[in-house]
Every structure is written in structure tokens, then in C-alpha cells.
Design an enzyme around this catalytic site. Structure first.
Site, short mmCIF file in Angstrom:
data_model
loop_
_atom_site.label_atom_id
_atom_site.label_comp_id
_atom_site.label_asym_id
_atom_site.label_seq_id
_atom_site.Cartn_x
_atom_site.Cartn_y
_atom_site.Cartn_z
N CYS A 132 29.28 -34.64 8.42
CA CYS A 132 30.03 -34.59 9.68
C CYS A 132 29.16 -34.05 10.80
O CYS A 132 29.27 -34.46 11.94
CB CYS A 132 31.26 -33.71 9.50
SG CYS A 132 30.87 -32.08 8.85
N GLU A 185 39.59 -30.94 10.07
CA GLU A 185 38.12 -30.97 10.16
C GLU A 185 37.73 -32.44 10.14
O GLU A 185 37.71 -33.07 9.08
CB GLU A 185 37.48 -30.23 8.96
CG GLU A 185 37.86 -28.78 8.85
CD GLU A 185 37.19 -27.90 9.91
OE1 GLU A 185 36.39 -28.42 10.71
OE2 GLU A 185 37.51 -26.71 9.95
#
Ligand code: NAD
Length: 502
Positions: free
Chosen positions: A265, A231
Site C-alpha cells: 500500500c 486502511e
């Protein structure tokens, strides 16, 4: 022994220290988790969920102290800190209801294997390593940890060197929940500790962090054949079409860009706005951004809180200086706040292009770069030009057209009139594509990554179809099998008539 000293990014106050685990200690931790996993892995999913109810209880009872620690060590607003606890609780809740079905043993009937019974059984992988970042130190450690435990694995968690106290708190929660001794190990440390974990004999790794480190992690994991979920970072785009509700778009984009002071993110970092409404949208965005309050999370009304690490503040300043030098205009913000603590106010930058770091590299700060485009086609093309592929959004009143555009965006999560809409939803697998990584956390997919689907089979009728010795007759059989299974009806009939069966 070296230690990690945690400091509050808003005040500089020292919060505590944590050891840096040596490679030997990391191996010991993996060994201990493996020993505890043997029994845990043999429980049914329902039994494990029963035991994990105590983890839910611990999280509910400790919610205030967890949130306070996140605020102190990472710096985000209290609303968002509680959000981290809710995400973890929601995942526990979802798996408590659905995990048994997601991991149930499945019966399958291969047509070439009709003489046998076949099952697919979800086997725990063993020990799952988790390496987590500092920006959502609780959620991004807890989500893979919960999935790993529900699936029957042991866990070794390596929290970020900037948020080790949150990591240690997770160890305390595992103890409060009375999980089997040793099943959850927290090893504090830095990148070298993370590397030691990858090579310590783990069976699966979930890494959340930057693209640059993700590359190194993937390479090392590859060398040791450790399956890995990555991720990684993002440079997420929002596309504002001429027919959008501009107030709604500006409000939504501000939140999508500035939550956690942009240290997310999924934060919007690039906005592509259609030319006819560009000026009005930029005015609205700038006006609304100017009203937001920047400051410490001790005041719950401060929307844009601390920048967690000194390195992050440097990156933000470097990107703005680079943009300015290449001709961009900074309409709002652009300078860190003076005084103690690390704070950067909402910043709006226009006249940008892809040669600027602000449009191509992850900034990870409260900075929104806005580029005017001719039309939606140009916006989609530019959005997809990025090497990243985490999230994106389209803002328009035309739902049908908007939905079509979403499916053309090369990202893991695309939303209409909202951004990163699935973040925090336990039911939906989370993950990006391209340089933003591969694999999923959360949802059914996140749980499935924590198991190996083992095939088991046993004979229904004890007639071996194939096996030694080979013969001319068997060659004829496999030749006629091709016609029988895949030929047209005349070929099938002919194959049946030939009766070349062994
Ligand atoms: P980072 O890559 O610096 O560190 C992440 C973790 O990896 C830390 O625990 C660190 O100690 C460890 N680490 C660093 N190098 C390592 C190596 N070579 N081997 C093993 N471990 C290593 O990332 P960060 O600054 O903590 O976090 C911010 C980054 O994470 C941003 O790029 C952000 O976009 C990304 N992120 C992605 C998601 C997502 O869901 N895709 C979520 C949050 C953050």
C-alpha cells in the site's frame, strides 16, 4: 461446499484448500467469539498480556513455518516474509510494556461536575471483525488481532481469498498459544464472507483492502452502525529535490517502490524530480533497477518476486499499455517474464502525466513513473493532487527545508530521505487520509480504537444542582451562570452579588 484452492504464484503448485464459510457459519463464529470474550474481557490488561506471552512464544517457535507459508502463498522474498513476523512480534512486545498505561482508568474533573467523582474506563468493544488483504497476509491480520485481544475483545478474522492458508495458520497459532477456546475465529472465504461478517453482529471492524471495496464496506458497516477502521490503497509519491544525494535517493526509492514487487500500500508509484537533476536521477534509477533480480522467492537473492494474483498482473499491464498509448516512454521492463509463474521485472516509465492511469490509479506492481517538475512547489502540488493520501517522501540534503515540506504533504506518513518510515514500528499509529482511509492500526491509537471509553461517576457530595422542579429562580440561576463562567470580571462579580443560586 465450495472451497478456496491456494496456489503458489511462483510455481503454480497447489498448496491446499480452505472452506468458504456460509453466512450461518459466520454468525456462529461471531457467537462463539462473543461467548469466549465475556471472561477474557473481565481480565485486566496485565493478565491478558500475561496470557499473550504464549502467543509471542508460538510466533517465535513457528517463525520459520510462518515465513515459509507467506513465501509459498503470497510470493514475497524471504527477508520480507520474516519482516511480517517481526512486525507482529514487535507489536506484542510494545503492548506488553505499554498497553496497561494506554488503557488505564483515568480520573477527570469537569468543572461543572465538581460534586461528583468521574472516571473514564476502557471497556472492550466485544467482538472485532478483521478483513485482511493478500499482500501482507500475516502482519495485516495479526496487528489488529493483537490490539483487539490486548484490549479484551474476541476476534473473527476473514483473511483474503488468495491467502487463506496464512489465515488458517493464525488460527493454529491461537490454539498453540492456548488462548481461550473460541476467542479467535478464522473464517475463510471471499467478499461475500466478508459482507456476512459485517452484518453478523460484530462491534468493530478493521478493513484493509482496496478503495473500491473499502467504499462498499464502509457503506454496509454504516447501515449496521459498525464502527470501522479503513486502511485502503495508495498512489504514493516521492519528491526528489535538486540538492538530493541522487545515489541515496535512487536506492531508497527503488526499495520503497519495489518491495513485495510493488504490491505494498505504501509503495512509491510516482516520482517527481526537479528539472536540473531529472536526467541524471532517471539514469541512476534505471541503471540500479536493471541490476535487481526478478524471480521466485525460493532464491533469496531475487529482490523482485512473484505477482500474487492474475488480476494484479492484468492491472499492471493495463496501466503500462494505457501510459504507452498516451505517449509515455518505458525505459526499463514493461513486460511480464516469460515462463511459468507470475513475474514482472522492475519497470521505469517517463514522460507521464495525470491523464494516465499510471499516475492516478493504484498500480500495485514493480512500476515507477517519473515526472519532471519545475520546482518543489510544483512537486508538492502534484503529489497532493492525488485522491490518495497514505505515505510520501522528500529527498534532499536540506533537512530544515525538507521537514517543512513534509508537513505540507496530505498523507498519514511522510519521511525525509526514506519512505514509509513508520511501517513496522509498533509505537506509531498507522493510517492514511483522503481515499486511503481513516482510523489507525498499531501504536496507542490502534489500541484505543479497540475500546469504548466509558464514563462512570458517583457523588462526592449528595447535593443535586439541577433537576425538577423547574422555576423562575432556576432560570435566573442558569442565566447568571453564563456571566459567572464566561463573562468578564465585572459581570462575574455582579452575578455573584445577585446570588441566584438554587
Ligand atoms: P481487496 O479490497 O480486494 O480485498 C481485501 C479483503 O476484503 C479480502 O479479504 C476480500 O475478500 C474482502 N472483501 C472484498 N470485497 C468485500 C466486500 N464488499 N465486503 C467485505 N469484504 C470484502 O484488496 P486486496 O486486493 O486483497 O488488497 C490490496 C489492496 O489493499 C490495495 O489497494 C492496497 O493498497 C490495500 N492495502 C492497504 C493497506 C494500508 O495499510 N492502507 C495495507 C495493505 C493493503
Amino acid at each position: 461446499m465450495s472451497v478456496l484452492i491456494s496456489r503458489n504464484p511462483a510455481t503454480g503448485e497447489e498448496l491446499g484448500s480452505a472452506p468458504i464459510f456460509s453466512p450461518d457459519q459466520v454468525r456462529e463464529a461471531v457467537k462463539a467469539a462473543r461467548a469466549a470474550q465475556v471472561e477474557w474481557g473481565q481480565l485486566t490488561v496485565r493478565q491478558r498480556n500475561q496470557r499473550l506471552k504464549r502467543l509471542t512464544r508460538a510466533l517465535v517457535e513457528q517463525a520459520d513455518s510462518i515465513a515459509a507459508l507467506i513465501v509459498a502463498e503470497q510470493g514475497k522474498n524471504q527477508v520480507e516474509a520474516y519482516g511480517e513476523v517481526i512486525s507482529a512480534l514487535e507489536l506484542l512486545h510494545f503492548y506488553s510494556r505499554r498497553a496497561a498505561a494506554i488503557l488505564r482508568t483515568r480520573s477527570i474533573s469537569p468543572r461543572l461536575g465538581v460534586l461528583r467523582s468521574h472516571r473514564l474506563v476502557a471497556q472492550p468493544r466485544g467482538v472485532v471483525g478483521i478483513i485482511s488483504p493478500w499482500n501482507y497476509p500475516f502482519t495485516l491480520s495479526m496487528e489488529p488481532l493483537i490490539a483487539a485481544l490486548v484490549a479484551g475483545n474476541g476476534v473473527v478474522l476473514k483473511p483474503s481469498e488468495y491467502t487463506p492458508q496464512v489465515g488458517l495458520k493464525i488460527g493454529e497459532l491461537a490454539r498453540l498459544a492456548e488462548l481461550p477456546r473460541g476467542l479467535v475465529q478464522v473464517i475463510t472465504g471471499d467478499a461475500a464472507t466478508g459482507q456476512a461478517l459485517i452484518t453478523a453482529g460484530i462491534d468493530k471492524l478493521v478493513f484493509t483492502g482496496s478503495v473500491a471495496n473499502g467504499r462498499k464496506v464502509a457503506a454496509l458497516a454504516g447501515e449496521h452502525l459498525v464502527p470501522v477502521t479503513l486502511e485502503l490503497g495508495g498512489k504514493d509519491a516521492a519528491i526528489v529535490l535538486a540538492d538530493a544525494d541522487l545515489d541515496r535517493a535512487a536506492d531508497g526509492i527503488l526499495w520503497g517502490a519495489l518491495l513485495n514487487a510493488g504490491q505494498a500500500c505504501l509503495a512509491i508509484e510516482r516520482v517527481y524530480v526537479e528539472q536540473p537533476v531529472a536526467q541524471l536521477f532517471i539514469e541512476k534509477l534505471t541503471e540500479k533497477a536493471a541490476r535487481l533480480r526478478t524471480g521466485p522467492a525460493s532464491d533469496p537473492a531475487n529482490e523482485v518476486c512473484a505477482i500474487t494474483t492474475p488480476a494484479q498482473l492484468n492491472t499492471i499491464q493495463r496501466h503500462i499499455a494505457d501510459a504507452r498509448q498516451k505517449g509515455a516512454r518505458v525505459l526499463l521492463g514493461g513486460q511480464p517474464l516469460e515462463g511459468s509463474g507470475r513475474f514482472f521485472p522492475p519497470t521505469i516509465v517517463v514522460d507521464v502525466n495525470e491523464d494516465m492511469a499510471i499516475m492516478s490509479e493504484e498500480t500495485f506492481g514493480p512500476v515507477i513513473a517519473v515526472q519532471t517538475v519545475k520546482d518543489a512547489e510544483e512537486a508538492i502540488r502534484r503529489a497532493n493532487q492525488s485522491r490518495y493520501g497514505l505515505t510520501a517522501s522528500v529527498w534532499t540534503k536540506d533537512m530544515r527545508r525538507g521537514r517543512r515540506l513534509l508537513t505540507r504533504l496530505e498523507v498519514g506518513d511522510a519521511a525525509l530521505n526514506d519512505h514509509g518510515a513508520s511501517a513496522g514500528y509498533a509505537e506509531i499509529g498507522w493510517g492514511g487520509r483522503k481515499a486511503s482511509g481513516y482510523g489507525k492500526t498499531r501504536g496507542a491509537e490502534g489500541l484505543q480504537e479497540m475500546v469504548v471509553w466509558q464514563h462512570i461517576s458517583w457523588p462526592r457530595l449528595d447535593i443535586p444542582l439541577m433537576g425538577f422542579p423547574y422555576s423562575e429562580r432556576k432560570v435566573r440561576f442558569v442565566r447568571s451562570l453564563i456571566k459567572l463562567l464566561f463573562g468578564n470580571w465585572q459581570e462575574r462579580l455582579a452575578a455573584l452579588k445577585n446570588q441566584n443560586f438554587p
